[in-house]
Design an enzyme around this catalytic site. Structure first.
Site, PDB file in Angstrom:
ATOM      1  N   ASP A   1      58.991 117.227 -17.332  1.00 55.70           N
ATOM      2  CA  ASP A   1      59.986 118.286 -17.163  1.00 55.70           C
ATOM      3  C   ASP A   1      59.292 119.640 -16.971  1.00 55.70           C
ATOM      4  OD1 ASP A   1      62.768 118.388 -16.827  1.00 55.70           O
ATOM      5  OD2 ASP A   1      63.071 119.354 -18.761  1.00 55.70           O
TER       6      ASP A   1
ATOM      7  N   SER B   1      56.522 120.887 -19.858  1.00 51.83           N
ATOM      8  CA  SER B   1      57.094 122.210 -19.607  1.00 51.83           C
ATOM      9  C   SER B   1      56.049 123.137 -18.975  1.00 51.83           C
ATOM     10  CB  SER B   1      57.671 122.776 -20.910  1.00 51.83           C
ATOM     11  OG  SER B   1      58.510 123.881 -20.652  1.00 51.83           O
TER      12      SER B   1
ATOM     13  N   HIS C   1      65.267 118.558 -22.588  1.00 52.87           N
ATOM     14  CA  HIS C   1      63.934 118.996 -22.145  1.00 52.87           C
ATOM     15  C   HIS C   1      62.850 118.235 -22.899  1.00 52.87           C
ATOM     16  CE1 HIS C   1      61.164 121.717 -20.236  1.00 52.87           C
ATOM     17  NE2 HIS C   1      60.842 122.367 -21.353  1.00 52.87           N
TER      18      HIS C   1
END
Length: 339
Positions: free
Chosen positions: A205, A181, A269
């Site tokens: 991601d 992230s 995610h």
């Protein structure tokens, strides 16, 4: 359970309907899965109280680097920027490969991703595993403030790499940096600080809100010799465009089997990290098909175009000519790889 989910949906829709139309709001979970309603429009932010102290983040002082090796698999040793003895007096061994892992928003040095990554690596070989704890910045409940520190945090990681090279003889060709992230962009900035000479960056991601291709502090294909992305919630919590040399889209990259009604995208995610950790030691690979274009991913199709490749894995795809857009399917539960 169905009634409970309906109540949640109604509540979220009601909250969304009550928001001003001239603002951009998004539900963004932190590393622990707690949802925050975030205004991601940097031009329409609430006024800041001038009497409110501004949190400071000094990477050289605030990032905590924890070293794990097979000699100390669970009891970390601290490495410090600008402190050679913290490196020379540790178990860091330049004859072994080095792997960094970086958490996302709201995470810390002791989260499950870091420990899972560490355990998987040390199970398969002698590595210098370094977890990067930038929670002084990433723990800021203001997502925008945390997002704006990915550049300085990456610079801090790069400074420690400089020290590992200078004081322990580390080789940039032996270094991977992996981040999830926001941490995926921190990893990118560590690579930028090294002039793209690091062996591999794996961005799991990489965060989408307030990032776009070409931004100075966003992931790019030039940030390492080999840059790979694993996209599991692309277009929502993950960025919607490919930013790596090789970009893998499990199950199409937006939603993931086994996640059920994943309103926030948090389940999908987080699976980018889960898939990658599994790939490190699994004998069953995440075999993937190279598609003709990213547009095909968006359309839900994939025309085989070029050789297949494995997603993730240890060692990485560096030097194997792996580039482009890749599609694969996974199981809905562990083990996820289908071969």
């Amino acid at each position: 359970m169905a009634g409970y989910i309906q109540i949640i949906l109604i509540g979220l829709l009601t909250a969304a309907a009550a928001l001003p139309l001239d603002q951009s709001w998004q539900l963004v979970p932190n590393a622990d899965g707690f949802l925050h309603l975030v205004n991601i429009n940097p031009y329409n932010l609430p006024d800041v109280d001038p009497n409110e102290p501004v949190p400071t983040f000094v990477p050289e002082e605030d990032i905590v680097f924890r070293l794990f090796t097979r000699s100390n698999p669970t009891a970390h040793q601290l490495l410090q920027i600008g402190n050679p003895s913290s490196i020379t007096g540790s178990n860091f061994n330049s004859a072994h490969q080095t792997r960094f892992t970086i958490h996302g928003w709201g995470g810390g040095g002791h989260d499950g991703t870091g420990s899972g990554f560490r355990n998987a690596l040390l199970a398969v070989g002698d590595f210098n595993v370094i977890t990067v704890d930038w929670s002084v910045a990433a723990g800021n409940p203001n997502y925008i403030a945390a997002r704006n520190q990915v550049g300085p945090a990456g610079t801090g990681v790069s400074l420690l790499i400089d020290d590992l090279i200078a004081y322990a003889g580390a080789d940039p060709n032996d270094i991977y940096v992996t981040g999830h992230s926001l941490g995926g962009h921190v990893a990118a900035n560590a690579g930028k600080g090294q002039g793209g000479r690091l062996h591999t960056i794996i961005s799991l991601d990489p965060a989408g809100p307030l990032f776009s291709a070409g931004q100075d502090d966003a992931l790019s294909p030039q940030d390492a010799q080999y840059v790979e992305t694993i996209m599991t919630n692309a277009g929502l919590l993950g960025i919607g465009v490919p930013l790596g040399q090789a970009n893998f889209y499990p199950n199409g990259g937006r939603t993931q089997p086994g996640c059920g009604i994943d309103i926030s995208g948090n389940c999908a995610h987080g699976l980018a990290s889960t898939f990658y950790i599994e790939s490190i030691g699994s004998t069953v690979p995440f075999r993937s098909t190279r598609c003709a274009s990213h547009d095909e991913i968006l359309e839900g199709v994939c025309t085989p175009s070029g050789p297949d490749a494995n997603m993730g894995g240890e060692p990485s795809n560096h030097g194997r000519g792996v580039e482009g857009i890749f599609f694969l399917t996974t199981n809905a539960e562990s083990p996820f790889a289908q071969g």
